[in-house]
Structures are given as C-alpha cells and as structure tokens.
Design a protein around this motif. Structure first.
Motif, PDB file in Angstrom:
ATOM      1  N   UNK A  34     -39.063  22.197 -63.518  1.00  0.00           N
ATOM      2  CA  UNK A  34     -38.619  20.846 -63.851  1.00  0.00           C
ATOM      3  C   UNK A  34     -37.701  20.780 -65.050  1.00  0.00           C
ATOM      4  N   UNK A  35     -37.061  21.921 -65.402  1.00  0.00           N
ATOM      5  CA  UNK A  35     -36.188  21.946 -66.582  1.00  0.00           C
ATOM      6  C   UNK A  35     -34.711  21.936 -66.194  1.00  0.00           C
ATOM      7  N   UNK A  36     -34.443  21.746 -64.907  1.00  0.00           N
ATOM      8  CA  UNK A  36     -33.066  21.710 -64.453  1.00  0.00           C
ATOM      9  C   UNK A  36     -32.999  21.545 -62.957  1.00  0.00           C
ATOM     10  N   UNK A  37     -31.798  21.782 -62.417  1.00  0.00           N
ATOM     11  CA  UNK A  37     -31.518  21.532 -61.007  1.00  0.00           C
ATOM     12  C   UNK A  37     -30.843  22.758 -60.404  1.00  0.00           C
ATOM     13  N   UNK A  38     -31.223  23.110 -59.187  1.00  0.00           N
ATOM     14  CA  UNK A  38     -30.564  24.176 -58.442  1.00  0.00           C
ATOM     15  C   UNK A  38     -29.506  23.560 -57.540  1.00  0.00           C
ATOM     16  N   UNK A  39     -28.245  23.928 -57.777  1.00  0.00           N
ATOM     17  CA  UNK A  39     -27.162  23.459 -56.920  1.00  0.00           C
ATOM     18  C   UNK A  39     -27.300  24.090 -55.537  1.00  0.00           C
TER      19      UNK A  39
ATOM     20  N   UNK B  13     -29.823  35.543 -58.922  1.00  0.00           N
ATOM     21  CA  UNK B  13     -29.504  34.190 -59.379  1.00  0.00           C
ATOM     22  C   UNK B  13     -30.194  33.087 -58.567  1.00  0.00           C
ATOM     23  N   UNK B  14     -30.340  33.223 -57.226  1.00  0.00           N
ATOM     24  CA  UNK B  14     -31.140  32.219 -56.512  1.00  0.00           C
ATOM     25  C   UNK B  14     -32.584  32.139 -57.003  1.00  0.00           C
ATOM     26  N   UNK B  15     -33.134  33.283 -57.424  1.00  0.00           N
ATOM     27  CA  UNK B  15     -34.501  33.265 -57.961  1.00  0.00           C
ATOM     28  C   UNK B  15     -34.573  32.410 -59.219  1.00  0.00           C
ATOM     29  N   UNK B  16     -33.632  32.625 -60.156  1.00  0.00           N
ATOM     30  CA  UNK B  16     -33.672  31.864 -61.403  1.00  0.00           C
ATOM     31  C   UNK B  16     -33.405  30.378 -61.154  1.00  0.00           C
TER      32      UNK B  16
ATOM     33  N   UNK C 248     -27.991  25.169 -62.195  1.00  0.00           N
ATOM     34  CA  UNK C 248     -27.675  26.534 -61.798  1.00  0.00           C
ATOM     35  C   UNK C 248     -26.926  26.530 -60.475  1.00  0.00           C
ATOM     36  N   UNK C 249     -25.800  27.248 -60.451  1.00  0.00           N
ATOM     37  CA  UNK C 249     -24.990  27.406 -59.242  1.00  0.00           C
ATOM     38  C   UNK C 249     -25.046  28.895 -58.881  1.00  0.00           C
ATOM     39  N   UNK C 250     -26.122  29.350 -58.222  1.00  0.00           N
ATOM     40  CA  UNK C 250     -26.335  30.791 -58.034  1.00  0.00           C
ATOM     41  C   UNK C 250     -25.310  31.403 -57.096  1.00  0.00           C
ATOM     42  N   UNK C 251     -24.916  32.646 -57.447  1.00  0.00           N
ATOM     43  CA  UNK C 251     -23.921  33.368 -56.667  1.00  0.00           C
ATOM     44  C   UNK C 251     -24.537  34.546 -55.912  1.00  0.00           C
ATOM     45  N   UNK C 252     -25.214  35.473 -56.614  1.00  0.00           N
ATOM     46  CA  UNK C 252     -25.647  36.715 -55.979  1.00  0.00           C
ATOM     47  C   UNK C 252     -26.999  37.180 -56.534  1.00  0.00           C
TER      48      UNK C 252
ATOM     49  N   UNK D 254     -26.682  31.275 -63.260  1.00  0.00           N
ATOM     50  CA  UNK D 254     -28.077  31.650 -63.064  1.00  0.00           C
ATOM     51  C   UNK D 254     -28.401  33.076 -63.408  1.00  0.00           C
ATOM     52  N   UNK D 255     -27.637  33.696 -64.315  1.00  0.00           N
ATOM     53  CA  UNK D 255     -28.015  35.004 -64.814  1.00  0.00           C
ATOM     54  C   UNK D 255     -29.275  34.905 -65.655  1.00  0.00           C
ATOM     55  N   UNK D 256     -30.035  36.008 -65.726  1.00  0.00           N
ATOM     56  CA  UNK D 256     -31.305  35.984 -66.465  1.00  0.00           C
ATOM     57  C   UNK D 256     -31.106  35.624 -67.929  1.00  0.00           C
ATOM     58  N   UNK D 257     -30.064  36.213 -68.568  1.00  0.00           N
ATOM     59  CA  UNK D 257     -29.853  35.963 -69.983  1.00  0.00           C
ATOM     60  C   UNK D 257     -29.479  34.527 -70.281  1.00  0.00           C
TER      61      UNK D 257
END
Length: 411
Positions: free
Chosen positions: A355-360, A344-347, A337-341, A320-323
C-alpha cells in the motif's frame, strides 16, 4: 573498539548499478571490521567512481554494462560464447584477487557468479552467493524467472515443478560454459549447475518488509537485510535551486534501463505529472530522459544522491529496481513502478501489496496510464502508509552480513 579480521574478501558482480552498489555497502562494513576488500565489477566509469568514493579497491572485469545494454542487441546465437567468456573472465579475476582461507561473495549474471564460485572452490576460500531479490531463489511461494529462449510449458503452474524445470533450463543454457571451464581448471563437473553455484545456503540481501523470504521453504536462506551504502553527497546547486523554487516535484527515472522510445516516455511522464498539478524532475539515466520542453516546471538531472533527494519529492516514478524501490521506501515517499524486466514486476507487486505505491500496468506508459497511476499514488492514504512503512525499513543489512561473512570465513 572495532573487531579486527585480517582476511581478504573479494566481492564480485556483473550487472547494473543495482548490482554494484550493494557490494559497496558491504565492502564499507567489512573494512570497518578490519577485512581487506576488493570488488570485481564491470569497468563502467560511474561504477568505479561510486566505489572510489566509498574507498573500495576495484578490479574491472569484462565489458562495460552500459555499452552492452544501450548498444546493438547481441545475436541469440552468440549467447553460449558470451556466457563462456564471462565464466572465464570472472574466474581469472577472482582467482587473482582472492586468497586461500579468505571469502568470496558473488551476485549478478549467472556466468559471472559461476566463475567466481569456481575460483573460490579452487582456492579453498569460503563462498557465498547473494540474491538481491527473493525471486532468484527456489521457493514454493513464487515461480522462477523465465529465460525467453527456454520458456516453460504453459500447462505447468505449480511453483515446485517450475523450479525443477528451471534446473533443466539452467543446465541447457549454462551447463556447457560452466562445466567446460570447470573441467579445464581441474574442478569436477556439476550435474546441477544452478544449485552448485547458488549453494545449499544462499544469502538474500533484501529488506524483510519489502522483500520477505516466505516460510515454509525448501532450503535454508541467510536473510541479512538490504545492503545499503550510506550517501552523504550534497545535491547539485542547480537542483537545490529547483527544489526550493516551488512545491515538491514528482521524480521520474528509469535508472539503468534503456527504453525503446525514451523521448515518448519523457513526454508522457511530463504530461502525466503536469496533469496532477505537479512539477517534474526527470532523472536522465541510461535512457537519457531529458526535458520535454524546457519550461520552468521541468528539470532534468544526471546521477544524484537519491537518499538526499527522495525525501524532498512528492512521489517517485521508476522502473522498479531493488535499490530505487528500497531508497524510496526508506524515504517514505509514494511510488509508481513501471516494471520492465526480471525482478522489477516482483518489486512492483510488493509496493502495491504494502500500500505504499502503485504498480503500472505494463512496461510502456502513456500520459493517460501514468497520470491515472500517479493520481492514485498521490492520494493521502498511500502517502500516510508510505510514511508509516518507512519507519520499519532496516538499514543494518550490510553490517549484519559483514559480521556473518567474517565469522563463516574464520570457521
């Protein structure tokens, strides 16, 4: 005929690849307008190589970020010293690289930004702070990042109150380092170090669709769009062979994130992707993910051209990095996206909302949890939505920013 601006611009950051590459994208656009550009950045070899490929002059500053984040964790008691060192290192580097009447743009860790800002102030150069995610900037629409050593009271939930507490937290964490250095170099101390360093007109380098700046807000923000460095590097021959040997694989990579148990994460990823009947492409990254069993349906790669790769995969599983989020969105490919820090939770939340993906759910995937998220991401509806949103992702942010910056420096 291109415009010509014979002005020295120094771009400064201390952070991971996601902090360095946007500055390379801006540097290319500035050079196209005739500016003389230098980038002050960490001395990591991979950063230097990427900047060299873009023809950008690099000034190495500080410790390797990769060695810092993958090595032993520094003691919390060492935090004030490390902050003071970063302020001094970036002040000295930017002071030597910049010119009076020129421009300085800074992002990355706050002490490094503070050092660059002080150097610009000392020289009389135009200064711009740029955030690479909206959550770095005070807003009534989102809370501030919480430093583990300075948690906010649980009973405070209003965003404006939290941002006021953030001023106190930033002063407590960084005030001594920032103001001690400012006094030492003959600059007045700042009562509110956060707002002094970030300025009253910060910049935001995110795509308006992916990372919008919501209005009304309490301050003016210059929202330029994401700063993207075009990448025309070919994919390695062995990767090309893997891609063409079967159906599109699922890419799994965590970029600059070190993981607590990389072997377990790699195993979970391989099992989850196979459970969906897909081949697996692992990006080793700083966590050093590698093939779990060496089977023909699993391949591992080091750093590659993601702009060329992502349109050829079925989905992208990442930190979930911005780039990476922006590159995957431009490619029109579903994401998990599997956000760590930090941001990344924002992205992850933005990708899910669009609706273009899933947040783990959570930073540590298991084979079952990742398989469930991936099953959802691979549904036709998300794939169609990802393809539709891709058409609206802008690629002119760095060009917009370069023109605005040179106009500001000239004014």
């Amino acid at each position: 005929m291109r415009e010509s601006h014979d002005v020295r611009v120094v771009l400064s950051t201390y952070g991971s690849r996601g902090d360095v590459e946007p500055l390379a994208g801006l540097a290319v656009q500035l050079r196209a307008l005739g500016a003389r550009v230098r980038v002050c950045a960490p001395p990591d070899e991979e950063f230097a190589a990427r900047l060299a490929e873009a023809g950008v002059e690099v000034v190495p500053v500080g410790q390797s970020v990769r060695s810092l984040v993958t090595g032993p964790r520094p003691a919390p008691t060492d935090f004030p010293r490390r902050a003071a060192v970063l302020v001094e290192q970036f002040h000295e580097a930017v002071l030597a690289a910049a010119e009076p009447g020129g421009a300085v743009v800074a992002t990355g860790l706050f002490p490094a930004v503070a050092g660059a800002q002080a150097a610009a102030e000392k020289l009389g150069a135009h200064f711009a702070y740029v955030a690479l995610q909206p959550t770095m900037l005070p807003s009534p629409h989102h809370p501030p990042f919480e430093y583990p050593m300075r948690p906010y009271p649980a009973e405070v939930t209003d965003n404006r109150e939290l941002w006021a507490l953030n001023i106190e937290a930033m002063n407590a964490l960084f005030g001594e380092a920032v103001n001690g250095h400012r006094a030492a170099v003959g600059l007045p101390v700042a009562e509110n170090v956060r707002d002094h360093v970030f300025t009253d007109r910060p910049w935001l380098a995110t795509d308006p669709t992916l990372g919008p700046w919501l209005l009304p807000a309490d301050r003016e923000v210059v929202h330029t769009g994401a700063w993207i460095l075009p990448d025309d590097r070919p994919l390695p021959a062995d990767l090309e062979a893997f891609l063409t040997a079967g159906e599109a694989p699922v890419y799994v990579g965590f970029g600059s994130m070190p993981l607590h148990d990389a072997a377990a994460t790699a195993r979970a990823a391989v099992d989850a992707v196979r459970a969906q009947g897909r081949r697996v492409l692992l990006g080793r990254g700083w966590a050093r993910l590698a093939e779990a069993d060496g089977a023909a349906d699993c391949f591992a790669v080091d750093e590659v051209n993601q702009q060329a790769l992502f349109p050829r995969v079925a989905a992208v599983v990442h930190h979930g990095g911005a780039g990476t989020t922006t590159t995957a969105a431009r490619a029109g490919v579903p994401q998990v996206l599997v956000p760590q820090i930090v941001d990344q939770p924002y992205w992850a939340a933005r990708v899910a909302a669009l609706g273009i993906g899933v947040a783990h759910d959570g930073p540590t995937p298991t084979a079952d949890s990742l398989s469930a998220a991936l099953r959802q991401a691979l549904t036709p509806g998300i794939a169609e939505r990802a393809a539709a949103v891709a058409g609206g992702i802008r690629d002119d942010g760095a060009a917009v920013a370069a023109k605005l910056l040179l106009e500001a420096a000239a004014g």
